[in-house]
Enzyme design. Structure first.
Site, short mmCIF file in Angstrom:
data_model
loop_
_atom_site.label_atom_id
_atom_site.label_comp_id
_atom_site.label_asym_id
_atom_site.label_seq_id
_atom_site.Cartn_x
_atom_site.Cartn_y
_atom_site.Cartn_z
CG ASP A 1 -1.87 -1.22 1.22
OD1 ASP A 1 -2.27 -1.67 0.14
OD2 ASP A 1 -2.18 -1.72 2.32
CD GLU B 1 -12.98 -4.76 -4.84
OE1 GLU B 1 -13.83 -4.81 -5.76
OE2 GLU B 1 -13.10 -5.38 -3.78
CD GLU C 1 19.65 3.56 8.91
OE1 GLU C 1 20.72 2.97 9.09
OE2 GLU C 1 19.33 4.59 9.52
O1 FUB Z 1 -3.38 -3.76 2.89
C1 FUB Z 1 -4.71 -4.01 3.29
C2 FUB Z 1 -5.67 -3.70 2.17
O2 FUB Z 1 -5.31 -4.42 1.02
C3 FUB Z 1 -5.62 -2.25 1.73
O3 FUB Z 1 -6.32 -1.38 2.59
C4 FUB Z 1 -6.21 -2.38 0.37
O4 FUB Z 1 -6.02 -1.25 -0.43
C5 FUB Z 1 -5.53 -3.62 -0.14
O5 FUB Z 1 -4.27 -3.29 -0.68
#
Ligand code: FUB
Length: 455
Positions: free
Chosen positions: A40, A214, A335
């Protein structure tokens, strides 16, 4: 880091060695992070650096088991500095789980990080907002309660040219609300953006979700046009986008940005312009052991078409080209990594992060290091609870030209720091720099920072 990832690193090394034989010295730089699984991506450009905010998929996860968010930054799109985790579920006293996809924005010297997280009392997903005076945190809960809660996720935040800020979020719906200038309250009520097929494309085979929208909106404005880049269809997702003449619509579906690829059934977009280029961040399952719940963030450079449409972007292992070079004659964090094998990072007692869990044969690559007329010595800040080892300084490969070797002694503790210096010879011009670690068995030493001298 799980042993699975460590073993995975060995597989990557093997694959890369094979690739080197076939194609020459080019090495993969996607995914951006190899020490942990990340998901994300939400990039933010601030003061000449790109700050990258991500989630953290737990090793071996079989669900979106995410407890914390992470921050990385880069001045050149290839060498990324690990800033650790400045915000987690526990930052929000009212939250119980699910550190999912958020975004950070700067306003008036403060950084606001909007995130979906589970509200303990209701069991519903809510949007929390963290605040900090630094892009790398630490972040605190700005209001001590959810900013908004309706069971939906994935906030994106945008400030229009007239100063009006908007928060958008949603799965299965798409919502927006006008944020006040304080960025931690809003005016009016959350409003649904109509999900029409003209606006968001047509999904087949799912009567309850007739459009492609979505989740994971990423909203921005370019040349007067508003863009909503989002995760489309489920599952597996692809990345699509819509445009509008205003921040609340009406939206017109524009097509695919990134097709379904990469071994993760979700994808999640973040787009920024940096130093004259445009960059598309996304995630996939590219690390060994990777998949739908063990994802990794990656980046591609792209160019908008002349009419403002976004070209189709495909995932690569090469990633974005380097912007400029890295200066080895100023202190660099250990790092800061373009690619690594076998190491991990942790909080350093001296501040920031350090590299640790170093074993014989592990390495870190730092890309495009500008040695100029030649380095004469190398200094590193190191600690070791064992008997130490050696840092081999090599050019253009983990087994490339050796230009110096620094011996690291035992210091009596993994956070008991000392400074070591060793001579360097033959490091001129611009090269990929490899720190190859050598020594006996077990963990050898930690490294906090390094710097070359001379040049
Ligand atoms: O990472 C958890 C969920 O999966 C996110 O909120 C969505 O966008 C999907 O990537």
């Amino acid at each position: 880091m799980a042993s699975a990832l460590r073993r995975a690193g060995l597989v990557i090394v093997a694959l890369l060695c094979t690739a080197t034989v076939i194609t020459g010295p080019a090495r993969a730089d996607n995914p951006i992070v190899q020490t942990i699984y990340t998901a994300d991506p939400a990039p933010l450009v601030h003061n000449g650096r790109v700050y990258l905010y991500t989630g953290h998929d737990e090793d071996g996860s079989t669900y979106f088991t995410m407890k914390e968010w992470r921050v990385w930054s880069s001045a050149d799109m290839v060498n990324w500095t690990d800033h650790g985790s400045p915000m987690s579920v526990s930052t929000f006293a009212w939250a119980s789980a699910d550190a999912w996809a958020g975004q950070t924005i700067e306003r008036n010297g403060k950084f606001y990080w909007y995130v979906p997280v589970k509200d303990r009392a209701s069991g519903q997903m809510a949007i929390g907002v963290g605040v900090s005076t630094s892009p790398t945190g630490p972040f605190t809960d700005a209001i001590g309660r959810p900013l908004v809660r309706n069971g939906e996720i994935d906030p994106t935040v945008f400030i229009d040219d007239n100063g009006q800020a908007y928060l958008y979020w949603g799965n299965p719906n798409l919502w927006y609300v006008r944020l006040n200038a304080d960025m931690i309250s809003y005016s009016g009520s959350p409003t649904q953006i109509p999900l029409t097929t003209a606006g968001f494309g047509t999904r087949t085979g799912n009567a309850s979700r007739p459009t492609l929208y979505e989740e994971g909106p990423w909203i921005f404005k370019r040349n007067g046009l508003y863009y909503n880049v989002f995760a489309a269809r489920c599952c597996s997702e692809f990345i699509a986008y819509s445009t509008a003449p205003g921040p609340t619509g009406p939206w017109t579906y524009r097509g695919t940005v990134m097709p379904t690829q990469g071994g993760s059934f979700t994808n999640h977009a973040g787009i920024v312009d940096f130093n004259g280029g445009s960059y598309f961040f996304y995630h996939n399952g590219a690390l060994p052991g990777g998949g739908g719940y063990t994802r990794s963030v990656a980046v591609e450079k792209f160019t908008y078409n002349a009419d403002g449409t976004i070209p189709t972007i495909t995932m690569t292992t090469a990633g974005a080209p380097q912007v400029g070079t890295l200066n080895p004659y100023v202190r660099q964090e250990a790092e800061t990594i373009a690619w690594e094998s076998g190491v991990e990072t942790e909080r350093a007692s001296e501040g920031g992060m350090n590299v640790g869990w170093i074993e014989n044969g592990d390495y870190i690559k730092v890309k495009g290091v500008a040695f100029g007329s030649g380095a004469t010595s190398f200094t590193a800040r190191v600690a070791s609870a064992s008997s130490g080892g050696r840092i081999e300084l090599r050019l253009d490969g983990a087994n490339g030209q050796l230009v110096g070797t620094c011996t690291v002694p035992g210091t009596g503790g993994w956070q008991t720091w000392t400074t070591v210096t060793c001579p360097v010879s033959g490091a001129t011009g611009t090269h990929d720099l490899y720190f190859r670690y050598a020594g006996g068995s077990g963990y050898l030493f930690n490294v906090n920072w390094w710097q070359f001298n001379g040049g």
